[in-house]
Design a protein around this motif. Structure first.
Motif, short mmCIF file in Angstrom:
data_model
loop_
_atom_site.label_atom_id
_atom_site.label_comp_id
_atom_site.label_asym_id
_atom_site.label_seq_id
_atom_site.Cartn_x
_atom_site.Cartn_y
_atom_site.Cartn_z
N ALA A 134 8.27 12.34 -1.16
CA ALA A 134 9.16 11.77 -0.15
C ALA A 134 8.85 10.29 0.04
O ALA A 134 9.75 9.47 0.20
N TRP A 135 7.57 9.97 -0.04
CA TRP A 135 7.15 8.57 0.07
C TRP A 135 7.83 7.73 -1.00
O TRP A 135 8.42 6.69 -0.72
N ALA A 136 7.76 8.21 -2.25
CA ALA A 136 8.36 7.47 -3.36
C ALA A 136 9.87 7.38 -3.19
O ALA A 136 10.47 6.33 -3.42
N LEU A 137 10.48 8.48 -2.75
CA LEU A 137 11.94 8.48 -2.58
C LEU A 137 12.37 7.48 -1.52
O LEU A 137 13.37 6.78 -1.67
N HIS A 138 11.59 7.40 -0.44
CA HIS A 138 11.95 6.48 0.63
C HIS A 138 11.78 5.03 0.22
O HIS A 138 12.45 4.15 0.74
N SER A 170 -1.07 -0.23 10.98
CA SER A 170 -0.06 0.79 10.77
C SER A 170 1.16 0.24 10.03
O SER A 170 1.87 0.97 9.35
N THR A 171 1.43 -1.08 10.15
CA THR A 171 2.64 -1.61 9.54
C THR A 171 2.40 -2.26 8.17
O THR A 171 3.24 -2.18 7.29
N LEU A 172 1.23 -2.88 8.00
CA LEU A 172 0.98 -3.60 6.74
C LEU A 172 1.07 -2.71 5.50
O LEU A 172 1.66 -3.11 4.51
N PRO A 173 0.48 -1.49 5.53
CA PRO A 173 0.56 -0.66 4.32
C PRO A 173 1.99 -0.43 3.85
O PRO A 173 2.27 -0.51 2.66
N VAL A 174 2.91 -0.21 4.81
CA VAL A 174 4.31 0.01 4.44
C VAL A 174 4.84 -1.17 3.63
O VAL A 174 5.39 -1.02 2.54
N THR A 175 4.61 -2.38 4.18
CA THR A 175 5.13 -3.58 3.53
C THR A 175 4.41 -3.87 2.22
O THR A 175 5.03 -4.29 1.24
N GLY A 211 14.05 5.19 6.95
CA GLY A 211 12.81 5.83 7.37
C GLY A 211 11.70 5.74 6.34
O GLY A 211 11.88 5.19 5.25
N TYR A 212 10.55 6.27 6.73
CA TYR A 212 9.36 6.16 5.88
C TYR A 212 8.50 7.40 6.05
O TYR A 212 8.43 7.98 7.14
N VAL A 213 7.86 7.82 4.98
CA VAL A 213 6.92 8.94 5.04
C VAL A 213 5.60 8.46 4.47
O VAL A 213 5.57 7.74 3.47
N GLU A 214 4.51 8.79 5.14
CA GLU A 214 3.19 8.36 4.68
C GLU A 214 2.91 8.92 3.28
O GLU A 214 3.31 10.05 2.96
N LEU A 215 2.20 8.13 2.49
CA LEU A 215 1.84 8.56 1.14
C LEU A 215 1.02 9.85 1.18
O LEU A 215 1.24 10.78 0.40
N GLY A 216 0.08 9.92 2.12
CA GLY A 216 -0.79 11.08 2.21
C GLY A 216 -0.06 12.36 2.60
O GLY A 216 -0.44 13.45 2.20
N GLN A 217 1.02 12.18 3.38
CA GLN A 217 1.75 13.36 3.85
C GLN A 217 2.53 14.05 2.75
O GLN A 217 2.46 15.27 2.57
N ASP A 218 3.32 13.25 2.03
CA ASP A 218 4.21 13.81 1.04
C ASP A 218 4.52 12.72 0.01
O ASP A 218 5.43 11.91 0.21
N PRO A 219 3.77 12.67 -1.09
CA PRO A 219 3.92 11.59 -2.06
C PRO A 219 5.35 11.47 -2.61
O PRO A 219 5.84 10.36 -2.82
#
Lengths: 318, 308
Positions: free
Chosen positions: A176-180, A93-98, A166-174
């Motif tokens: 928002a993901w990019a903005l975060h 769950s954490t590695l993808p973020v990093t 904060g962070y948003v999953e890529l799959g949820q909202d691309p």
């Protein structure tokens, strides 16, 4: 070339093995008894002993190490002594973020660094070079977490352009993901960009002064083509190597950046694990970092052979 | 924090202090010429001035700081810069930012210096040995590989976890993380120097290995070591700030620039001033070292870079 790569692979394996011993011993040197921590303050000695046995803390160090190595090789990294969650789940769950953060930062750094390096070479002795140099030196001297704080203050709180944390999953909202991730990646990438810029500039200066570039010029090729096709391409070898060497620093930087922007990544997992003495998680985190670093260096070496025709056997002449 | 492994092949501006093409290159540049070069290059001069200010501030902190760094003024929190009595304002507890900053610079320089000393003392002999004795090269290289595989933060995290976070542990972690680069630099220099006739002459005269290394090789590696030390210093200062910021370095109430920033982050949206000055102080310290380091590299070694 195959032999060269195999030897390199062997070296990597040795490095990893030594590192695994260092990690194992290091974690055992940590003060505090995880069994006590797990059992809680009011536990009976029997309960603590049971947990110790369950965790294998009573075996000899060698047995524990071999056990550890076997488990790691079979992909079992144990469970967090704090939450009981399998470590692989935590990593998952954490590695993808990093990884996304680092990848984004590397792309930013490579694009900005190489572009500025080429510009600095193209306009040698004039103000663009001076400006690029000044920018590189400054970003090498600025703590990136301070830069992050200023960015949050100005761009997030002041102008409201980006979300501050904060962070948003890529799959949820691309989007928002990019903005975060944009601001953290920019902050994380600045130091690397500076190193790449300086290296590109230095290598370009060397390449542009070489005989093959003079020959290319003499054949009447357009300036831009000579610059990119001959100058830049031959400089990339060193740039790739240097960028690879910086990865350890990038990992350290990611931890701080995640802390500033409250990203639920690998860095946060690391810090939480250290402050709560979560042995299996600390072990896994350091192991994954080491593995990542060794793999990247191996990849850099392979890339090096691919990019540099002088090393590549049977390569086309460039 | 990005670790710096800068390699520049910049030619010295105006070729003022060009090294001779052959022979023991770097050592042949007279010290006076290096100094004149530094004083004549505007950027280097800027760096020297920055360093002078910063070092004076750090050394004299106990005497020139208006208040004790831990002294709180509960009646005067969040004072703006320029307030009478508090030149750079106060933080949430009414502590004088200028005083804390001066002490913070002192702490940063201490950690940086300790890290540099550690890297030099451990890295130089290992680098010399790896470059001189072929059979030692492989084991020492493995050692550097393994050390490099642990980013400084991981080392610091480990040390802090084992024996508690402190200034000394931060310095050790930062120094150890820099040992591999120091080994590589010195090893490279040794490989270059050992091919010279004066070394071969010493070998022919049956001088012992340690003697050759100490008398002939080491003096010729010194400038590379000094340049590398100026590279390590800002990295260590940035590293200290990071560690203290994360709570893994210097512990409160001892003032540190990193701790000041960590405190300031909590009320960043209320007032940005407490976050501004410690950050700027770090930038000035690092920029000073980077500028002087670059100029030194150009002056001592204009033709080669530490690239392999």
């Amino acid at each position: 070339m195959v032999r060269l790569l195999l030897a390199r692979l062997g070296q990597s394996v040795v490095t990893l093995l030594i590192a695994s011993v260092v990690i194992f011993v290091g974690v055992r040197l940590l003060p505090g008894d995880p069994a006590l921590a797990m059992a809680g303050e009011e536990a009976t000695p029997e309960r603590v002993a049971a947990i110790r046995a369950e965790l294998g803390l009573d075996d000899s160090l060698l047995v524990q190490y071999l056990h550890f190595l076997g488990q790691v090789l079979s992909g079992d990294l144990g469970e967090s002594t704090r939450t009981g969650t399998p470590v692989t789940t935590l990593l998952g769950s954490t590695l993808p973020v990093t990884l996304w953060l680092s990848l984004y930062a590397i792309v930013v750094a490579v694009v900005v660094g190489i572009a500025l390096g080429v510009v600095a070479e193209r306009f040698r002795g004039r103000w663009p070079e001076w400006l690029a140099n000044a920018a590189a030196l400054t970003s090498l001297s600025v703590p990136n977490f301070w830069l992050g704080m200023l960015a949050i203050l100005w761009l997030c709180i002041g102008l409201g352009l980006f979300p501050a944390s904060g962070y948003v999953e890529l799959g949820q909202d691309p989007l928002a993901w990019a903005l975060h991730l944009t601001l953290p990646a920019l902050v994380l990438g600045t130091g690397l960009a500076a190193v790449i810029m300086r290296q590109t500039r230095a290598s370009m200066i060397e390449a542009m002064g070489s005989d093959y570039v003079r020959t290319a010029r003499a054949t009447g090729l357009p300036k831009g083509r000579v610059l990119l096709r001959y100058g830049l391409r031959n400089s990339l070898v060193v740039v790739v190597t240097i960028a690879g060497l910086q990865l350890g620093g990038l990992i350290s930087g990611a931890v701080v950046t995640e802390q500033i922007f409250a990203l639920p990544g690998f860095g946060k997992l690391t810090l939480d694990a250290v402050f709560t003495r979560d042995y299996p998680v600390i072990q896994a985190v350091v192991l994954v970092t080491t593995l990542g670093y060794v793999l990247v260096n191996l990849a850099v070496d392979v890339l090096y052979t691919v990019v540099n025709p002088r090393i590549r056997v049977g390569g086309r002449s460039s | 924090m990005t670790q710096v492994v800068t390699t520049t092949a910049t030619t010295a501006p105006g070729g003022a202090a060009g090294a001779p093409g052959d022979g023991p290159q770097v050592a042949a540049v007279p010290r006076l010429r290096v100094l004149t070069h530094l004083l004549r290059t505007p950027l280097a001069l800027t760096g020297l001035v920055m360093l002078a200010v910063v070092v004076l501030a750090g050394v004299l902190a106990p005497w020139i700081a208006p208040y004790a760094p831990e002294q709180v003024h509960f009646d005067a929190p969040f004072q703006l810069p320029g307030t009478v009595g508090f030149a750079l304002g106060t933080d949430d507890l009414g502590r004088d930012i200028l005083s804390r900053m001066l002490w913070g610079v002192r702490a940063s320089l201490t950690v940086g210096l300790l890290a540099v000393v550690l890297a030099v003392v451990v890295g130089t002999p290992l680098g010399l040995a790896a470059g001189y004795w072929r059979w030692l090269d492989a084991p020492i290289s493995r050692l550097t590989d393994v050390t490099l595989a642990f980013p400084f933060l991981v080392l610091a995290v480990g040390l802090a976890a084992i024996s508690g976070p402190s200034l000394t542990n931060a310095a050790i972690a930062l120094g150890v993380a820099q040992v591999p680069t120091m080994i590589r630099v010195v090893r490279g220099e040794t490989l270059r120097v050992r091919e010279h006739e004066f070394v071969q002459a010493a070998v022919a005269m049956d001088a012992s290995g340690p003697r050759i290394l100490a008398q002939h090789v080491l003096p010729n590696c010194l400038s590379a070591v000094i340049v590398q030390a100026t590279v390590i210093m800002p990295v260590a200062v940035l590293g200290e700030a990071v560690l203290s910021f994360l709570g893994l370095g210097i512990q409160p109430p001892t003032p540190s620039l990193g701790i000041m920033l960590a405190d300031a982050q909590q009320y960043l949206s209320r007032t940005p001033w407490p976050a501004l000055f410690p950050g700027l102080a770090i930038v000035v310290v690092c920029l000073g070292f980077n500028l002087v380091g670059d100029a030194l590299r150009d002056a001592l070694d204009p033709s080669t870079s530490d690239r392999k």
